[in-house]
Design an enzyme around this catalytic site. Structure first.
Site, PDB file in Angstrom:
ATOM      1  CG  HIS A 125      -5.013   1.528   4.494  1.00 42.67           C
ATOM      2  ND1 HIS A 125      -3.501   1.568   4.243  1.00 42.67           N
ATOM      3  CD2 HIS A 125      -5.417   1.551   3.029  1.00 42.67           C
ATOM      4  CE1 HIS A 125      -3.387   1.421   3.053  1.00 42.67           C
ATOM      5  NE2 HIS A 125      -4.296   1.417   2.280  1.00 42.67           N
ATOM      6  CB  CYS A 144      -5.752   3.475   0.071  1.00 44.87           C
ATOM      7  SG  CYS A 144      -6.976   2.001  -0.464  1.00 44.87           S
TER       8      CYS A 144
END
Length: 169
Positions: A125, A144
């Site tokens: 992301h 992430c």
């Protein structure tokens, strides 16, 4: 006479330019890639199409505890191993997101054997939506892999659901 030299000069320059290796920018119309390779130690992501690297991103940001394979919910580690990109979220709390299929069967079995939850919701992301511009400093995610928003725009166009991703230590 000058009339004939200019075309010959242009032809010569075109030949030299065609022989020189130049980095190719990713076109908006570029076909999707078929494999992603993350190297955590180098903080890179390489995109491949038909076995050839077509793009490389550097300076990746990981979870607060970037060393080692993700084992449990809340350990702030980024998983290692082979997964796929299994969905995309244009309305993420971070600028665009592509979900990694963690945990796989082995990850779940290990965590269950320890009486723990393996966690999940691991994404590629961009930066937090509240950040007006730039990049958060250091490793800041919960496991992430974070990119700049411009990089996420490219990834969004080039990576399809089902694309294999390998994350190496």
């Amino acid at each position: 006479m000058i009339r004939f030299r200019i075309p010959a000069l242009m032809l010569g320059l075109a030949f030299v330019a065609s022989c020189a290796p130049t980095p190719q920018p990713v076109s908006v119309e570029a076909p999707p890639v078929d494999f992603l390779l993350v190297d955590k130690s180098d903080r890179t992501l390489a995109l491949y199409r038909d076995g050839a690297e077509v793009r490389r991103y550097t300076g990746l940001q990981f979870g607060d505890a970037p060393l080692g394979h993700k084992r449990f919910e809340g350990d702030e580690r980024t998983p290692e191993g082979r997964y796929t990109i299994d969905t995309r979220n244009p309305n993420s709390a971070y600028y665009l997101s592509l979900r990694v299929s963690y945990p796989n069967a082995q990850d779940r079995a290990y965590a269950e054997g320890q009486g723990r939850d393996p966690g999940g919701d691991i994404f590629l992301h961009g930066q937090p939506n509240w950040l007006p511009a730039g990049r958060m400093p250091g490793d800041w995610t919960d496991g992430c892999i974070a990119f700049t928003n411009a990089e996420m725009d490219e990834l969004w166009r080039l990576v399809r659901d089902g694309t294999p991703i390998e994350i190496r230590p």
